[in-house]
Design a protein around this motif. Structure first.
Motif, PDB file in Angstrom:
ATOM      1  N   LEU A   1      -4.229  -0.770  -6.932  1.00 46.65           N
ATOM      2  CA  LEU A   1      -3.258  -1.160  -7.962  1.00 46.65           C
ATOM      3  C   LEU A   1      -3.386  -2.622  -8.379  1.00 46.65           C
ATOM      4  CD1 LEU A   1      -0.113   0.757  -6.667  1.00 46.65           C
ATOM      5  CD2 LEU A   1      -1.729   1.431  -8.459  1.00 46.65           C
ATOM      6  N   HIS A   2      -4.436  -3.287  -7.949  1.00 48.99           N
ATOM      7  CA  HIS A   2      -4.623  -4.688  -8.339  1.00 48.99           C
ATOM      8  C   HIS A   2      -4.694  -4.752  -9.865  1.00 48.99           C
ATOM      9  CE1 HIS A   2      -6.364  -8.650  -8.872  1.00 48.99           C
ATOM     10  NE2 HIS A   2      -5.953  -8.914  -7.635  1.00 48.99           N
ATOM     11  N   PRO A   3      -3.931  -5.646 -10.491  1.00 54.39           N
ATOM     12  CA  PRO A   3      -3.831  -5.644 -11.958  1.00 54.39           C
ATOM     13  C   PRO A   3      -5.113  -6.010 -12.701  1.00 54.39           C
ATOM     14  CG  PRO A   3      -2.628  -7.504 -11.031  1.00 54.39           C
ATOM     15  CD  PRO A   3      -3.064  -6.652  -9.879  1.00 54.39           C
ATOM     16  N   THR A   4      -5.993  -6.782 -12.088  1.00 50.42           N
ATOM     17  CA  THR A   4      -7.200  -7.190 -12.813  1.00 50.42           C
ATOM     18  C   THR A   4      -8.502  -6.775 -12.129  1.00 50.42           C
ATOM     19  OG1 THR A   4      -7.190  -9.361 -11.736  1.00 50.42           O
ATOM     20  CG2 THR A   4      -6.069  -9.178 -13.886  1.00 50.42           C
ATOM     21  N   ARG A   5      -8.483  -6.578 -10.824  1.00 54.36           N
ATOM     22  CA  ARG A   5      -9.710  -6.248 -10.105  1.00 54.36           C
ATOM     23  C   ARG A   5      -9.474  -5.160  -9.057  1.00 54.36           C
ATOM     24  NH1 ARG A   5     -10.347 -10.484  -7.059  1.00 54.36           N
ATOM     25  NH2 ARG A   5      -8.599 -11.592  -7.890  1.00 54.36           N
ATOM     26  N   PRO A   6      -9.180  -3.940  -9.473  1.00 53.87           N
ATOM     27  CA  PRO A   6      -9.030  -2.897  -8.448  1.00 53.87           C
ATOM     28  C   PRO A   6     -10.359  -2.676  -7.723  1.00 53.87           C
ATOM     29  CG  PRO A   6      -8.969  -1.945 -10.650  1.00 53.87           C
ATOM     30  CD  PRO A   6      -9.013  -3.429 -10.816  1.00 53.87           C
ATOM     31  N   SER A   7     -10.302  -2.525  -6.415  1.00 51.50           N
ATOM     32  CA  SER A   7     -11.526  -2.380  -5.630  1.00 51.50           C
ATOM     33  C   SER A   7     -11.836  -0.939  -5.274  1.00 51.50           C
ATOM     34  CB  SER A   7     -11.430  -3.217  -4.354  1.00 51.50           C
ATOM     35  OG  SER A   7     -10.346  -2.787  -3.566  1.00 51.50           O
ATOM     36  N   GLU A   8     -10.937  -0.025  -5.599  1.00 54.50           N
ATOM     37  CA  GLU A   8     -11.169   1.389  -5.323  1.00 54.50           C
ATOM     38  C   GLU A   8     -10.248   2.228  -6.193  1.00 54.50           C
ATOM     39  OE1 GLU A   8     -10.170   1.558  -1.138  1.00 54.50           O
ATOM     40  OE2 GLU A   8      -8.150   2.224  -1.568  1.00 54.50           O
ATOM     41  N   ARG A   9     -10.573   3.503  -6.280  1.00 61.01           N
ATOM     42  CA  ARG A   9      -9.658   4.452  -6.909  1.00 61.01           C
ATOM     43  C   ARG A   9      -8.983   5.213  -5.776  1.00 61.01           C
ATOM     44  NH1 ARG A   9     -12.328   8.260 -11.189  1.00 61.01           N
ATOM     45  NH2 ARG A   9     -10.132   8.727 -11.628  1.00 61.01           N
ATOM     46  N   THR A  10      -7.667   5.203  -5.775  1.00 63.05           N
ATOM     47  CA  THR A  10      -6.909   5.931  -4.773  1.00 63.05           C
ATOM     48  C   THR A  10      -6.116   7.013  -5.476  1.00 63.05           C
ATOM     49  OG1 THR A  10      -6.749   3.990  -3.345  1.00 63.05           O
ATOM     50  CG2 THR A  10      -5.134   5.732  -2.970  1.00 63.05           C
ATOM     51  N   PHE A  11      -6.030   8.151  -4.817  1.00 63.98           N
ATOM     52  CA  PHE A  11      -5.340   9.305  -5.364  1.00 63.98           C
ATOM     53  C   PHE A  11      -4.289   9.782  -4.377  1.00 63.98           C
ATOM     54  CE2 PHE A  11      -9.727   9.206  -6.694  1.00 63.98           C
ATOM     55  CZ  PHE A  11      -9.638   9.313  -8.071  1.00 63.98           C
ATOM     56  N   VAL A  12      -3.141  10.156  -4.893  1.00 60.04           N
ATOM     57  CA  VAL A  12      -2.130  10.805  -4.067  1.00 60.04           C
ATOM     58  C   VAL A  12      -2.486  12.286  -4.029  1.00 60.04           C
ATOM     59  CG1 VAL A  12       0.322  11.342  -3.809  1.00 60.04           C
ATOM     60  CG2 VAL A  12      -0.385   9.119  -4.727  1.00 60.04           C
ATOM     61  N   VAL A  13      -2.625  12.812  -2.824  1.00 55.87           N
ATOM     62  CA  VAL A  13      -2.889  14.244  -2.661  1.00 55.87           C
ATOM     63  C   VAL A  13      -1.538  14.941  -2.705  1.00 55.87           C
ATOM     64  CG1 VAL A  13      -3.789  16.036  -1.133  1.00 55.87           C
ATOM     65  CG2 VAL A  13      -4.924  13.792  -1.237  1.00 55.87           C
ATOM     66  N   THR A  14      -1.398  15.873  -3.633  1.00 59.57           N
ATOM     67  CA  THR A  14      -0.151  16.623  -3.731  1.00 59.57           C
ATOM     68  C   THR A  14      -0.419  18.106  -3.487  1.00 59.57           C
ATOM     69  OG1 THR A  14      -0.253  17.074  -6.103  1.00 59.57           O
ATOM     70  CG2 THR A  14       0.764  14.986  -5.432  1.00 59.57           C
ATOM     71  N   VAL A  15       0.556  18.748  -2.890  1.00 64.05           N
ATOM     72  CA  VAL A  15       0.543  20.199  -2.725  1.00 64.05           C
ATOM     73  C   VAL A  15       1.817  20.709  -3.358  1.00 64.05           C
ATOM     74  CG1 VAL A  15       0.648  22.101  -1.071  1.00 64.05           C
ATOM     75  CG2 VAL A  15      -0.864  20.161  -0.642  1.00 64.05           C
ATOM     76  N   ASP A  16       1.634  21.526  -4.361  1.00 73.92           N
ATOM     77  CA  ASP A  16       2.773  22.061  -5.109  1.00 73.92           C
ATOM     78  C   ASP A  16       3.716  20.939  -5.555  1.00 73.92           C
ATOM     79  OD1 ASP A  16       1.739  24.651  -4.786  1.00 73.92           O
ATOM     80  OD2 ASP A  16       2.759  24.882  -2.865  1.00 73.92           O
ATOM     81  N   GLY A  17       3.119  19.807  -5.972  1.00 73.19           N
ATOM     82  CA  GLY A  17       3.880  18.682  -6.508  1.00 73.19           C
ATOM     83  C   GLY A  17       4.411  17.693  -5.489  1.00 73.19           C
ATOM     84  N   GLU A  18       4.227  17.948  -4.206  1.00 75.57           N
ATOM     85  CA  GLU A  18       4.738  17.068  -3.142  1.00 75.57           C
ATOM     86  C   GLU A  18       3.603  16.215  -2.576  1.00 75.57           C
ATOM     87  OE1 GLU A  18       6.386  17.380   1.448  1.00 75.57           O
ATOM     88  OE2 GLU A  18       6.063  19.209   0.310  1.00 75.57           O
ATOM     89  N   ALA A  19       3.809  14.904  -2.463  1.00 76.74           N
ATOM     90  CA  ALA A  19       2.820  14.009  -1.867  1.00 76.74           C
ATOM     91  C   ALA A  19       2.656  14.341  -0.394  1.00 76.74           C
ATOM     92  CB  ALA A  19       3.246  12.556  -2.037  1.00 76.74           C
ATOM     93  N   ILE A  20       1.389  14.557   0.032  1.00 74.41           N
ATOM     94  CA  ILE A  20       1.141  14.902   1.432  1.00 74.41           C
ATOM     95  C   ILE A  20       0.014  14.075   2.050  1.00 74.41           C
ATOM     96  CG2 ILE A  20       2.072  17.232   1.212  1.00 74.41           C
ATOM     97  CD1 ILE A  20      -1.548  17.079   1.646  1.00 74.41           C
ATOM     98  N   GLY A  21      -0.588  13.190   1.253  1.00 75.88           N
ATOM     99  CA  GLY A  21      -1.690  12.386   1.763  1.00 75.88           C
ATOM    100  C   GLY A  21      -2.332  11.591   0.654  1.00 75.88           C
TER     101      GLY A  21
END
Length: 164
Positions: free
Chosen positions: A61-81
């Motif tokens: 989430l760095h505003p100018t230099r993000p160092s990776e892409r991170t994804f929220v893993v959801t199952v049926d709309g719920e964050a689980i990882g």
């Protein structure tokens, strides 16, 4: 009766879904599975919760230099990882954590396939992942999900898979 596979999605990490990701970690993961070590008593102390949020704000989430892409893993709309792809030269390093109560249901395989597909859409040549010799579930994902060549070097098991 056969259970239907869960609806697993990867949502790009944002300020809006960072809190549900933290909540999932606190409810269903040990802090040492998802963040670097923070001194203090066991469990999700306020310092560890803060470190979790700041880690993601400083990387994906760095505003100018993000160092990776991170994804929220959801199952049926719920964050689980969470899952991530981090550039390492011409490669992308993949990482996944899944809450304990959701493990063993095939979610990791689905997430790994989605990460591999996302990686193939980039200019990266390879996707890599690293785990420990005792993490049999992660080793299986590296071997079969990433279709990687596996190398064991002491306490590290690394898989490398060509994307071409």
């Amino acid at each position: 009766m056969n259970e239907l596979p869960p609806s697993v999605t990867l949502e790009e990490l944002s300020e809006e879904n960072l809190r549900p990701l933290l909540d999932a970690a606190v409810a269903d993961a040990d802090p040492f599975e998802v963040i670097a070590a923070v001194d203090g008593p066991p469990g999700w102390t306020p310092q560890r919760r803060h470190a979790f949020v700041e880690f993601h704000r400083g990387r994906a989430l760095h505003p100018t230099r993000p160092s990776e892409r991170t994804f929220v893993v959801t199952v049926d709309g719920e964050a689980i990882g969470a899952a991530r792809l981090e550039p390492r030269g011409n490669d992308l390093e993949a990482g996944i954590w899944i809450g304990r109560s959701h493990r063993g249901r095939g979610i990791g395989s689905i997430v790994t396939a989605q990460l591999r597909r996302l990686a193939a859409e980039t200019v990266a040549c390879r996707i890599t992942a690293t785990t420990t010799p005792g993490n049999i579930a992660a080793r299986r994902l590296i071997d079969t999900g990433l279709r990687a060549r596996v190398h064991v070097d002491g306490d590290a098991v690394t898989g490398i898979s060509d994307l071409t």
